[in-house]
Design an enzyme around this catalytic site. Structure first.
Site, short mmCIF file in Angstrom:
data_model
loop_
_atom_site.label_atom_id
_atom_site.label_comp_id
_atom_site.label_asym_id
_atom_site.label_seq_id
_atom_site.Cartn_x
_atom_site.Cartn_y
_atom_site.Cartn_z
CG HIS A 125 -34.06 3.58 -29.14
ND1 HIS A 125 -35.28 3.95 -29.67
CD2 HIS A 125 -34.06 2.22 -28.73
CE1 HIS A 125 -35.85 2.66 -30.18
NE2 HIS A 125 -35.25 1.66 -29.54
CD GLN A 127 -34.91 -9.17 -30.57
OE1 GLN A 127 -33.79 -9.21 -30.32
NE2 GLN A 127 -35.86 -8.48 -29.90
N GLY A 169 -33.96 -0.46 -21.18
CA GLY A 169 -35.04 0.18 -20.60
C GLY A 169 -35.98 -0.66 -19.94
CG ASP A 182 -38.78 -3.89 -23.80
OD1 ASP A 182 -39.39 -4.57 -24.85
OD2 ASP A 182 -38.38 -2.77 -24.30
CB SER A 232 -39.36 1.20 -32.91
OG SER A 232 -38.30 1.53 -32.31
NE ARG A 233 -42.87 -4.94 -32.62
CZ ARG A 233 -41.94 -5.51 -31.88
NH1 ARG A 233 -41.71 -5.15 -30.61
NH2 ARG A 233 -41.15 -6.54 -32.42
#
Ligand code: AMP
Length: 271
Positions: A21, A45, A131, A134, A170-171
């Site tokens: 990020h 989403q 990014g 994705d 983040s996951r």
């Protein structure tokens, strides 16, 4: 600020910021007068049974990191601001959203394009930063902006990785110690696939079989969602590897669904 002629850069995120990020914020800060960051975990989403309720959050740390990276404005809206009870309008990009992540997450991209449209209308940026992590999202957003004449330049920034190759996400925080050790297999299999293609392999099926074998061979806690090789422009499956291709994967490591991808240009020659 816009009326003063200032250039506005925009970085939409779901927060729990990491270096991936921050690289978008830094790119925006370099190229614009004002950088706006949004942090919003967008419910539309997420599908049923996904991790909406567990999604990690640390707003105080996010604010600190974002400011250090060069964000000037941080927009953290509540759900009742973004979606009124009678919300009825959605943005749908056809053709690019049924395959890859859209196959196992059928409502995901409609949620993404709707929230990004709303955020674009609120922020009205000149440039917006996404990014390559994705990859499908970036392609869908570019198409949406083109089809709907949105006056915004979409900038796609490279994937930022951990030292062992795992794409930052983040996951990743969901991973147990053992799962974290297995997770770099996504990146490693993509690198091996690239080497195979560079050495002359042109069969998509052969490359995909190698990736599947490498991921499954690693452990019993990995479950492949998809291993695909598609045209980097149309996202259509390709059998014979040529031109600009996207190798994309989604793999569940334990309960955590991770994605990664590699884009490359395939030479027409065969060694
Ligand atoms: P997210 O908060 O996961 O919705 O991501 C917000 C933006 O950061 C999206 O445009 C992502 O593609 C981008 N992003 C997430 N992880 C990475 C990464 N490892 N490298 C580069 N960009 C990333």
């Amino acid at each position: 600020m816009r009326k003063e002629g200032k250039k506005i850069g925009f970085v939409p995120t779901m927060g729990y910021l990491h270096q991936g990020h921050l690289s978008l914020i830094q790119a925006s800060a370099k190229e614009n007068d004002i950088t706006v960051l949004s942090i919003y975990v967008n419910p539309t989403q997420f599908g049923p049974g996904e991790d909406l309720d567990q999604y990690p959050s640390d707003l105080e740390n996010d604010k600190k990191l974002a400011e250090e990276a060069g964000a000037d404005v941080i927009f953290i809206p509540d759900h009742h601001i973004m979606y009124k009870d009678n919300h009825a309008t959605y943005v749908q990009v056809n053709g690019l959203t049924n395959q890859l992540c859209g196959y196992s997450r059928p409502t995901h991209f409609q949620g993404v394009t709707t929230i990004v449209t709303k955020l674009f209308n609120i922020v009205q940026p000149d440039h917006a930063y996404f990014g390559q992590k994705d990859a499908q999202q970036a392609i869908v957003i570019k198409r949406m902006v083109k089809d709907l004449n949105m006056p915004i330049n979409i900038v796609v920034c490279p994937i930022v990785r951990e030292a062992d190759g795992l794409a930052m996400s983040s996951r990743n925080t969901y991973l147990s110690t053992e799962e974290r050790e297995q997770a770099p297999i996504l990146y490693q299999s993509l690198q091996k696939a690239k080497a195979l293609i560079d050495s002359g392999e042109r069969s998509s099926e052969t490359v995909k079989a190698m990736i599947r074998q490498m991921i499954h061979g690693k452990s019993t806690t990995t479950e492949i969602d998809y291993v695909s090789i598609v045209s980097a422009d149309t996202l259509e499956d390709i059998e014979t590897l040529e031109d600009k291709i996207l190798l994309a994967l989604a793999v569940k490591v334990g309960k955590t669904r991770l994605i990664d991808n590699l884009q490359m240009e395939v030479g027409s020659y065969v060694n």
